[in-house]
Design a protein around this motif. Sequence first.
Motif, mmCIF file in Angstrom:
data_model
loop_
_atom_site.group_PDB
_atom_site.id
_atom_site.type_symbol
_atom_site.label_atom_id
_atom_site.label_comp_id
_atom_site.label_asym_id
_atom_site.label_seq_id
_atom_site.Cartn_x
_atom_site.Cartn_y
_atom_site.Cartn_z
ATOM 1 N N ARG A 242 0.821 -1.212 0.000
ATOM 2 C CA ARG A 242 0.000 0.000 0.000
ATOM 3 C C ARG A 242 0.859 1.269 0.000
ATOM 4 O O ARG A 242 0.355 2.371 0.122
ATOM 5 C CB ARG A 242 -0.904 -0.011 1.243
ATOM 6 C CG ARG A 242 -1.917 -1.131 1.243
ATOM 7 C CD ARG A 242 -3.059 -0.874 0.307
ATOM 8 N NE ARG A 242 -3.880 0.247 0.785
ATOM 9 C CZ ARG A 242 -5.003 0.646 0.204
ATOM 10 N NH1 ARG A 242 -5.419 0.033 -0.888
ATOM 11 N NH2 ARG A 242 -5.687 1.664 0.688
ATOM 12 N N GLY A 243 2.174 1.094 -0.145
ATOM 13 C CA GLY A 243 3.063 2.248 -0.282
ATOM 14 C C GLY A 243 3.518 2.882 1.011
ATOM 15 O O GLY A 243 3.927 4.054 1.029
ATOM 16 N N HIS A 244 3.502 2.107 2.102
ATOM 17 C CA HIS A 244 3.952 2.665 3.380
ATOM 18 C C HIS A 244 5.429 3.043 3.291
ATOM 19 O O HIS A 244 6.249 2.303 2.739
ATOM 20 C CB HIS A 244 3.738 1.655 4.501
ATOM 21 C CG HIS A 244 3.949 2.218 5.861
ATOM 22 N ND1 HIS A 244 3.058 3.045 6.484
ATOM 23 C CD2 HIS A 244 4.996 2.083 6.732
ATOM 24 C CE1 HIS A 244 3.520 3.396 7.673
ATOM 25 N NE2 HIS A 244 4.695 2.831 7.844
ATOM 26 N N GLU A 245 5.778 4.195 3.867
ATOM 27 C CA GLU A 245 7.150 4.699 3.780
ATOM 28 C C GLU A 245 7.845 4.754 5.132
ATOM 29 O O GLU A 245 9.067 4.915 5.201
ATOM 30 C CB GLU A 245 7.139 6.106 3.164
ATOM 31 C CG GLU A 245 6.609 6.127 1.734
ATOM 32 C CD GLU A 245 6.471 7.545 1.183
ATOM 33 O OE1 GLU A 245 6.654 8.496 1.992
ATOM 34 O OE2 GLU A 245 6.167 7.701 -0.006
ATOM 35 N N GLY A 246 7.100 4.633 6.215
ATOM 36 C CA GLY A 246 7.695 4.746 7.540
ATOM 37 C C GLY A 246 8.439 3.488 7.966
ATOM 38 O O GLY A 246 8.366 2.436 7.327
ATOM 39 N N ARG A 247 9.144 3.616 9.066
ATOM 40 C CA ARG A 247 9.923 2.514 9.619
ATOM 41 C C ARG A 247 8.995 1.411 10.116
ATOM 42 O O ARG A 247 7.951 1.678 10.727
ATOM 43 C CB ARG A 247 10.753 3.030 10.784
ATOM 44 C CG ARG A 247 11.768 2.055 11.342
ATOM 45 C CD ARG A 247 12.923 1.882 10.407
ATOM 46 N NE ARG A 247 14.120 1.415 11.094
ATOM 47 C CZ ARG A 247 15.150 0.872 10.450
ATOM 48 N NH1 ARG A 247 15.104 0.711 9.132
ATOM 49 N NH2 ARG A 247 16.209 0.493 11.118
#
Length: 623
Positions: A242-247
Amino acid sequence: MVKSFGRFRRVVVVGAGLAGTATTIRFLRFAREPLEVVLVERRPEYRSSGVAYQRESNHWHHVFNIQAGRMSAFREDVDDFIRWANHEADRSDWPADWRDFEFTESGPAPRRIYQDYLENRLAEAVREAATGVRLVEVDGEVVDVEVFDDHAHVVVEHLVEPLGGGEDGHAVIEADHVVLATGLETKYPAFAAEVLEHPSFVRSPYSKSGIERLLGVRKDGVVAIVGTLLSAYDSATLLLRRGHEGRIYMISGSGLTPRTYPPDHRHQVLELPAPQLLGDHYEGREEFVRRFREEWDRACAVLTREHPEISPVVVTERVAKSWEPYLPAILERIPTDELRALLDGYGTLLAVLRVSAMSYTTDIVDAAMGEDKQIALTTGRVQHIRATGTGTLVLSVADRDSTRTIEADLVVSNFGRETNYERADSTLWSNLLRKEIAVPHRRTGRGVEVDPYGRLLGPDGTPSGPVSVVGSPREGDEIVRNGRTGAFTFNLAAIKNHSVEVAATTLHRLESCYDVSGGEIAGTVADAADPESRELVEHSVMLDVRRMAARHHDERQSLAARLEGNIQRLRELAARGGASPPSDRALRFAVSSAATTKLTDLSVTPRELRFLLGLEEAVEPVA
């Protein structure tokens, strides 16, 4: 038991998830006389799915951890799920990625479509059942079972029509047999006691609310996932796709992660020499583990040398499967306390060695894992989680040498299942254990005691009543009786066999066409010295295998008629020389018992089983 022929028989199946639905289908297919199957489920949305496959509990990015070709609900019809997915499934509301997808034996499939598959096969079984065989689906929670010699009373709360209850929804259903298919019990995460209701804590990642919270976390948010195995990978996959960018932190005490099946993987059973894990007697845990590692390395080397065509990734799976027939005798010699400690200490490792996962899931997670990458694999146990004033959660994670803290915007718990039924959050199991209708599995402490046919045992080791069990409550028994380890003690592979043996053996007791007490007499015919009788018995067993495997009523009737001709001929052969022949009911029981044994043969793969049973082509009649 004196059978009553003046009324129908009733079987109550408790739990309408995978195990309960699969067993109900078998009852509907196998029954030859009027039978009412009451399928009770406390959560209507879990019908034909349970937690694992429910539509709203699984995103389209959640795929089976094994190949689509291993997901048929029927061992004797290995391609059934793939045929359904490719040719029968309604894809009108499927997303574009899957709408035109061609499912293959070794490829992936989304978990959520399995509910449609089981619903379809259950509806078909109802339509194709024998006259007088019917299904009643009931919503309500079974909280207790009272057992008698030949029947039981099933106590249901919050009962919904059609059976109806009192004004408070309380009712008692009389049953000739009860099947407990209650599914996995959830382990209580004591480390998260303070935050169980916190909006940033997801206790049930396979739930509609759990999925919504995963999808709702801000794109750059920090996510901590408790667990590093298959369910944890599902959560991480959903975030990444879903394109998560966080750690993302993935945390477990073992730090173990699943491996990836090769693209063309097909399950296989190989024969390897028995492992020499014990000397003249058990010499302690350290020595046993040393021998185990030594024998394991030897077996892996032998398999690699003799089967170079096998991918290195699945060598351990092949070894683990080949050892299963030898493990029961080995485990029997290990003291109970030691056996439990070994299972607790090495259970996760055995699970990883026994089963891998699909590249659809592992590739994207593994690519994001590593030093200075998005996913941080963290080895350590979560000791405590507390909330902050800003809405985040802080995890205290301890490893061997130190303790660290991780602050996260969302925490997802994949803490696992409860194997000790004395600690299970279940009114039903609490009552059964309190009344000693059920007892914890003595050797492993996992699940409950059952006999070889899945009947619930009491403290004296005898069946406590007309109650059988399918699925996860039989975990300990699967370990010590069949040598199974990891998820194979309770997953679809085990349930397929449980559903056959429980439905068949229950009907042997309930239906007037069988005489269980005549089994020994009938066995003398099966072991007859003359070739004609032996050939006729073998042919009869194969006919009954085909009858039990048949999806359609007309085919079952035709096979049953041919079988009846064989049984009458067997009686005639047995009567030669003036002997008193066994009854047709005794012979029918002997044949059906043998057919059940063949259908549940664990020594071969489902595809090999189908070939050995002659289900690829018609069985020719004996001349």
